[in-house]
Scaffold this motif. Structure first.
Motif, PDB file in Angstrom:
ATOM      1  N   GLY A 214       1.316 -14.350  -1.172  1.00 20.70           N
ATOM      2  CA  GLY A 214       1.211 -15.668  -0.571  1.00 20.70           C
ATOM      3  C   GLY A 214       0.521 -15.698   0.774  1.00 20.70           C
ATOM      4  O   GLY A 214       0.716 -16.646   1.549  1.00 20.70           O
ATOM      5  N   ILE A 215      -0.290 -14.678   1.081  1.00 22.14           N
ATOM      6  CA  ILE A 215      -1.029 -14.628   2.348  1.00 22.14           C
ATOM      7  C   ILE A 215      -2.521 -14.763   2.043  1.00 22.14           C
ATOM      8  O   ILE A 215      -3.054 -14.066   1.172  1.00 22.14           O
ATOM      9  CB  ILE A 215      -0.743 -13.311   3.092  1.00 22.14           C
ATOM     10  N   ASP A 216      -3.180 -15.637   2.742  1.00 25.74           N
ATOM     11  CA  ASP A 216      -4.595 -15.909   2.497  1.00 25.74           C
ATOM     12  C   ASP A 216      -5.446 -14.762   3.054  1.00 25.74           C
ATOM     13  O   ASP A 216      -5.519 -14.567   4.267  1.00 25.74           O
ATOM     14  CB  ASP A 216      -4.998 -17.224   3.171  1.00 25.74           C
ATOM     15  N   PRO A 217      -6.131 -13.981   2.176  1.00 22.55           N
ATOM     16  CA  PRO A 217      -6.939 -12.852   2.669  1.00 22.55           C
ATOM     17  C   PRO A 217      -8.201 -13.290   3.413  1.00 22.55           C
ATOM     18  O   PRO A 217      -8.836 -12.467   4.075  1.00 22.55           O
ATOM     19  CB  PRO A 217      -7.294 -12.105   1.376  1.00 22.55           C
ATOM     20  N   LYS A 218      -8.552 -14.587   3.323  1.00 26.85           N
ATOM     21  CA  LYS A 218      -9.705 -15.068   4.075  1.00 26.85           C
ATOM     22  C   LYS A 218      -9.349 -15.316   5.547  1.00 26.85           C
ATOM     23  O   LYS A 218     -10.228 -15.400   6.395  1.00 26.85           O
ATOM     24  CB  LYS A 218     -10.230 -16.360   3.457  1.00 26.85           C
ATOM     25  N   VAL A 219      -8.035 -15.431   5.807  1.00 26.20           N
ATOM     26  CA  VAL A 219      -7.574 -15.675   7.173  1.00 26.20           C
ATOM     27  C   VAL A 219      -6.985 -14.400   7.792  1.00 26.20           C
ATOM     28  O   VAL A 219      -7.229 -14.115   8.973  1.00 26.20           O
ATOM     29  CB  VAL A 219      -6.512 -16.799   7.191  1.00 26.20           C
ATOM     30  N   TYR A 220      -6.260 -13.660   6.974  1.00 23.26           N
ATOM     31  CA  TYR A 220      -5.552 -12.489   7.486  1.00 23.26           C
ATOM     32  C   TYR A 220      -6.071 -11.207   6.841  1.00 23.26           C
ATOM     33  O   TYR A 220      -6.552 -11.211   5.700  1.00 23.26           O
ATOM     34  CB  TYR A 220      -4.047 -12.603   7.211  1.00 23.26           C
ATOM     35  N   SER A 221      -5.962 -10.147   7.575  1.00 15.29           N
ATOM     36  CA  SER A 221      -6.244  -8.810   7.056  1.00 15.29           C
ATOM     37  C   SER A 221      -5.144  -7.885   7.561  1.00 15.29           C
ATOM     38  O   SER A 221      -4.333  -8.261   8.416  1.00 15.29           O
ATOM     39  CB  SER A 221      -7.619  -8.310   7.532  1.00 15.29           C
ATOM     40  N   GLY A 222      -5.121  -6.681   7.042  1.00 14.83           N
ATOM     41  CA  GLY A 222      -4.066  -5.771   7.480  1.00 14.83           C
ATOM     42  C   GLY A 222      -4.342  -4.349   7.047  1.00 14.83           C
ATOM     43  O   GLY A 222      -5.266  -4.077   6.267  1.00 14.83           O
ATOM     44  N   PHE A 223      -3.547  -3.444   7.554  1.00 10.01           N
ATOM     45  CA  PHE A 223      -3.633  -2.049   7.108  1.00 10.01           C
ATOM     46  C   PHE A 223      -2.235  -1.553   6.773  1.00 10.01           C
ATOM     47  O   PHE A 223      -1.222  -2.102   7.228  1.00 10.01           O
ATOM     48  CB  PHE A 223      -4.309  -1.154   8.153  1.00 10.01           C
ATOM     49  N   ALA A 224      -2.195  -0.506   5.940  1.00 13.57           N
ATOM     50  CA  ALA A 224      -0.932   0.097   5.522  1.00 13.57           C
ATOM     51  C   ALA A 224      -1.092   1.608   5.514  1.00 13.57           C
ATOM     52  O   ALA A 224      -2.198   2.129   5.350  1.00 13.57           O
ATOM     53  CB  ALA A 224      -0.516  -0.408   4.141  1.00 13.57           C
ATOM     54  N   PHE A 225       0.003   2.300   5.684  1.00 10.88           N
ATOM     55  CA  PHE A 225      -0.024   3.771   5.623  1.00 10.88           C
ATOM     56  C   PHE A 225       1.314   4.258   5.093  1.00 10.88           C
ATOM     57  O   PHE A 225       2.345   3.603   5.265  1.00 10.88           O
ATOM     58  CB  PHE A 225      -0.316   4.385   7.003  1.00 10.88           C
ATOM     59  N   GLY A 226       1.280   5.386   4.436  1.00  5.00           N
ATOM     60  CA  GLY A 226       2.494   5.997   3.911  1.00  5.00           C
ATOM     61  C   GLY A 226       2.561   7.457   4.332  1.00  5.00           C
ATOM     62  O   GLY A 226       1.670   8.251   4.012  1.00  5.00           O
ATOM     63  N   ILE A 227       3.598   7.798   5.069  1.00  5.72           N
ATOM     64  CA  ILE A 227       3.735   9.145   5.621  1.00  5.72           C
ATOM     65  C   ILE A 227       4.795   9.901   4.842  1.00  5.72           C
ATOM     66  O   ILE A 227       5.900   9.400   4.617  1.00  5.72           O
ATOM     67  CB  ILE A 227       4.139   9.085   7.106  1.00  5.72           C
ATOM     68  N   GLY A 228       4.469  11.111   4.420  1.00  5.42           N
ATOM     69  CA  GLY A 228       5.449  11.971   3.753  1.00  5.42           C
ATOM     70  C   GLY A 228       6.325  12.652   4.788  1.00  5.42           C
ATOM     71  O   GLY A 228       5.875  13.563   5.496  1.00  5.42           O
ATOM     72  N   LEU A 229       7.556  12.199   4.893  1.00  9.19           N
ATOM     73  CA  LEU A 229       8.464  12.736   5.914  1.00  9.19           C
ATOM     74  C   LEU A 229       8.745  14.217   5.686  1.00  9.19           C
ATOM     75  O   LEU A 229       8.830  14.998   6.636  1.00  9.19           O
ATOM     76  CB  LEU A 229       9.769  11.935   5.911  1.00  9.19           C
ATOM     77  N   ASP A 230       8.884  14.622   4.437  1.00  9.40           N
ATOM     78  CA  ASP A 230       9.169  16.025   4.134  1.00  9.40           C
ATOM     79  C   ASP A 230       7.989  16.912   4.544  1.00  9.40           C
ATOM     80  O   ASP A 230       8.181  17.976   5.136  1.00  9.40           O
ATOM     81  CB  ASP A 230       9.466  16.186   2.639  1.00  9.40           C
ATOM     82  N   ARG A 231       6.778  16.463   4.211  1.00 10.16           N
ATOM     83  CA  ARG A 231       5.584  17.225   4.585  1.00 10.16           C
ATOM     84  C   ARG A 231       5.477  17.345   6.103  1.00 10.16           C
ATOM     85  O   ARG A 231       5.167  18.394   6.651  1.00 10.16           O
ATOM     86  CB  ARG A 231       4.344  16.526   4.018  1.00 10.16           C
ATOM     87  N   LEU A 232       5.751  16.244   6.785  1.00 11.51           N
ATOM     88  CA  LEU A 232       5.671  16.241   8.244  1.00 11.51           C
ATOM     89  C   LEU A 232       6.700  17.198   8.853  1.00 11.51           C
ATOM     90  O   LEU A 232       6.417  17.919   9.811  1.00 11.51           O
ATOM     91  CB  LEU A 232       5.897  14.828   8.770  1.00 11.51           C
TER      92      LEU A 232
END
Length: 339
Positions: A297-315
């Motif tokens: 429900g978020i308009d991609p023409k108005v908003y953008s974003g980034f995401a990341f996933g960190i492996g806690l065990d690897r870290l």
């Protein structure tokens, strides 16, 4: 008869004087004053006395009884105090002695690293959210641009509970739930356990941990993503750490990248830990796919974003130079005591 009473009194006092415990004193009370005691036995012979002698004999017998009872009471009190003194000595505490070292628990290495990660992201303005471990297909896949016929489903071996319920394979499901109920700007991280049907070995486990991050706002770019991850890497590994992006593919981000940092063991020179490359992969990331924004429900023409996933065990394993991921789950006290 009076001589016998005197003999009983003398014998009683002598025996009472030699008593070594309160039980000995009680035994003497029974011996001399009990129903079958020596004083009771001699009182039974009063019938042979004349009427004039009986009162005198009775008075003498009462005096003897009173004397024996008094001697027993005094001895019992003395023995009680002696026993208390011995007990006090046995239980005495030397307050000058050093106290015994108290064994206390400590945080698990996963929790140590997780707390550090949360502190880093919270200092950058991220909120911490939670999501269910038993997730629906809708949030774990469909809302993240992975429909039922998408080939990316084959990339993850999923534990299905029913046709629509599963153990989440990634904390990314929390992204969709957050975006559905929160209007941008959004800045959140979600730590938690995830599950995949994987063989157990030194680097793999069917249960592991991730920390998902999401930012959605107007004008968010890949530069913002790199700035956040560089700051995170510097806080975790040190300010000299370098960050490298490599092109990759994830259905829910476009473009997608794998993120490497310079090896903490060799500083980027190459060693057995990084297999001679000088780099270690720590997470996957990318710009949120327009379809994911649209699904939530978020308009991609108005908003953008980034995401990341960190492996806690690897870290955790790279940070503490742990060679086998299984050590994090076996609860071996010898291993945990190192932390």
């Amino acid at each position: 008869m009076k001589e016998k009473l005197n003999e009983i009194l003398m014998a009683a006092k002598e025996a009472i004087e030699k008593a070594k415990s309160r039980q000995d004193a009680e035994d003497l009370r029974v011996r001399f004053l009990g129903k079958k005691g020596e004083l009771t036995a001699i009182l039974k012979s009063m019938g042979s006395l004349s009427a004039e002698e009986r009162p005198l004999f009775g008075q003498k017998a009462n005096e003897v009884r009173a004397a024996i009872e008094k001697a027993l009471a005094e001895k019992a009190e003395m023995l009680k105090k002696a026993e208390q003194q011995l007990r006090f000595q046995a239980e005495a505490v030397d307050v000058t002695m050093p106290a015994e070292k108290q064994k206390i628990g400590s945080l698990h290495p996963l929790n140590i690293v997780l707390n550090d990660m949360l502190e880093i992201f919270q200092s950058m303005g991220f909120d911490v959210v939670d999501g269910p471990e038993v997730e629906t297909d809708h949030y774990c896949f469909e809302q993240l641009n992975v429909p039922a016929d998408h080939p990316a489903r084959d990339m993850q071996d999923t534990f299905y509970l029913t046709d629509t319920l599963l153990l989440r394979t990634q904390t990314s499901a929390a992204q969709a739930r957050t975006m559905e109920v929160t209007k941008p700007p959004i800045r959140m991280v979600c730590p938690g356990r995830v599950f995949r049907a994987d063989e157990v070995d030194a680097t793999h486990s069917p249960v592991f941990h991730q920390l998902e991050g999401l930012v959605v706002d107007k004008g968010v770019t890949m530069c913002d993503l790199k700035g956040v991850l560089e700051q995170f890497a510097h806080e975790i590994y040190g300010p000299e750490t370098k960050v490298k992006f490599r092109p990759s593919f994830f259905p829910f981000t476009e473009p997608s990248v794998e993120v490497d940092v310079t090896c903490s063991e060799c500083g980027g020179k190459g060693c057995r830990v990084c297999k001679g490359s000088g780099w270690i992969e720590i997470l996957g990331a990318g710009m949120v796919h327009p379809n994911v924004l649209r699904n939530c429900g978020i308009d991609p023409k108005v908003y953008s974003g980034f995401a990341f996933g960190i492996g806690l065990d690897r870290l955790t394993t790279t940070r503490y130079k742990i060679s086998d991921i299984r050590l994090l789950f076996e609860n071996d006290k010898r291993f945990l005591d190192e932390f």
